[in-house]
Scaffold this motif. Structure first.
Motif, short mmCIF file in Angstrom:
data_model
loop_
_atom_site.label_atom_id
_atom_site.label_comp_id
_atom_site.label_asym_id
_atom_site.label_seq_id
_atom_site.Cartn_x
_atom_site.Cartn_y
_atom_site.Cartn_z
N ALA A 198 -3.12 10.03 -5.39
CA ALA A 198 -3.15 8.58 -5.24
C ALA A 198 -4.58 8.11 -5.07
O ALA A 198 -5.40 8.77 -4.43
CB ALA A 198 -2.31 8.15 -4.04
N GLU A 234 2.42 6.55 -7.00
CA GLU A 234 1.40 7.31 -7.71
C GLU A 234 1.51 8.80 -7.41
O GLU A 234 1.30 9.65 -8.28
CB GLU A 234 0.01 6.79 -7.36
N MET A 253 1.12 3.92 -3.12
CA MET A 253 0.67 5.29 -2.90
C MET A 253 1.78 6.29 -3.21
O MET A 253 1.55 7.30 -3.89
CB MET A 253 0.18 5.47 -1.46
N ARG A 308 0.84 -1.21 0.00
CA ARG A 308 0.00 0.00 0.00
C ARG A 308 0.87 1.26 0.00
O ARG A 308 0.64 2.20 -0.75
CB ARG A 308 -0.90 0.03 1.24
N THR A 309 1.89 1.24 0.88
CA THR A 309 2.77 2.39 1.00
C THR A 309 3.51 2.66 -0.30
O THR A 309 3.59 3.81 -0.78
CB THR A 309 3.78 2.17 2.14
#
Length: 307
Positions: free
Chosen positions: A168, A161, A158, A154-155
């Motif tokens: 994001a 992006e 994000m 996830r990190t």
């Protein structure tokens, strides 16, 4: 009444599962690990469960484990929305969505589920249905991906992006938090609810190997509002770069954490333990602790604390 807002695209969820099951050589290691832990928990409960429902299947892998320890001696049913998941394993097979359970009241003594309920929109509704189809004093034992799962991915996604687009979007599904899960068990009016967490750490040669493994497990993107271009080359490469920078070990392998929520609860029955009625205690706390009541109330004068 407001219509439930759909977070997951059920067609995409099932399409991902069909694609994953098409590789018959793939061994779903995470599913096997979680299923083994569920069976181990059941082995600590010294009572029979002759009628068992497996909610979500991967060709009967967990149903076979349950049969080995003598559970489901009268009836074993495996339910899955994907027919390919039901083409092997013991017991009866039912193809249906987990949010629409086609069983009569009081049909089962045990319901188990390993990593099959984190993509349902109406988890509270599923729990209410499970309460209905369980017999009195029946047990449900569920394992779901929890909210801290895949935080590294996830990190990295994000940040990649943000770097490339200046904003994001949600690309990895949000999983249920343990506090919310415990509250849902109580909301479904289940008895003796327990929620706890296992954390499993897996290492991969590189972030792309992790993404490939998630696809093989049927865990591809399935959000209704998922953005297009999940595997756009520049985004993928930047994500992998950030992942290696932040989450690589000294040997170069990268880590991925899976949080597994274990939820257990029973269909209410008069024989079960019940908490004492509020105010029914017969022994004062001060007496139990062996101190004057004034000490606990904060009214003791200096020199009157006893001892």
């Amino acid at each position: 009444m407001n219509e439930l807002k759909r977070l997951f695209d059920r067609q995409a969820v099932n399409r991902n599962r069909i694609r994953a099951l098409s590789d018959r050589a793939y061994q779903p290691f995470l599913l096997d690990e979680v299923a083994e832990r569920l069976v181990e928990r059941l082995s600590e409960i010294r009572r029979p469960f002759p009628r068992v429902l497996e909610l979500g299947s991967w060709r009967g892998r967990m149903a076979a484990m349950l049969a080995e320890v003598g559970l489901g001696s009268e009836l074993t049913v495996a339910l899955d929305p994907v027919g390919d998941a039901l083409d092997e394993g013991p017991g009866l097979k039912v193809q249906a969505e987990p949010e629409l359970l086609p069983f009569a009241d009081n049909s089962f003594d045990l319901v188990v589920s390993a990593l099959a309920l984190h993509h349902v929109d109406d988890l509270p509704g599923v729990l209410v249905q499970l309460r209905r189809l369980l017999a009195a004093d029946g047990l449900m034992l569920l394992a779901l991906l929890g909210g801290e799962s895949l935080m590294e991915l996830r990190t990295a996604l994000m940040q990649a992006e943000l770097d490339l687009k200046g904003g994001a979007a949600m690309r990895v599904a949000p999983f249920v938090d343990i506090r919310d899960a415990a509250a849902l068990l109580q909301r479904a009016e289940l008895a003796l609810p327990v929620a706890d967490v296992d954390r499993i750490t897996v290492t991969y040669a590189d972030p792309l190997a992790l993404l490939h493994d998630l696809q093989s497990m049927g865990e591809g993107g399935a959000l209704v509002d998922r953005p297009k271009g999940m595997f756009r080359r520049d985004l993928l490469l930047r994500t992998a770069e950030i992942y290696r920078e932040r989450f690589a070990r000294e040997d170069g392998r990268v880590i991925a954490h899976f949080e597994i929520l274990h939820l257990s609860a029973w269909k209410p029955h008069e024989s079960q333990q019940k908490p004492a009625r509020r105010g029914s205690g017969q022994v004062r706390l001060a007496a139990a602790m062996g101190v004057p009541v004034e000490v606990l109330e904060g009214t003791a004068k200096r020199g009157e604390t006893g001892g």
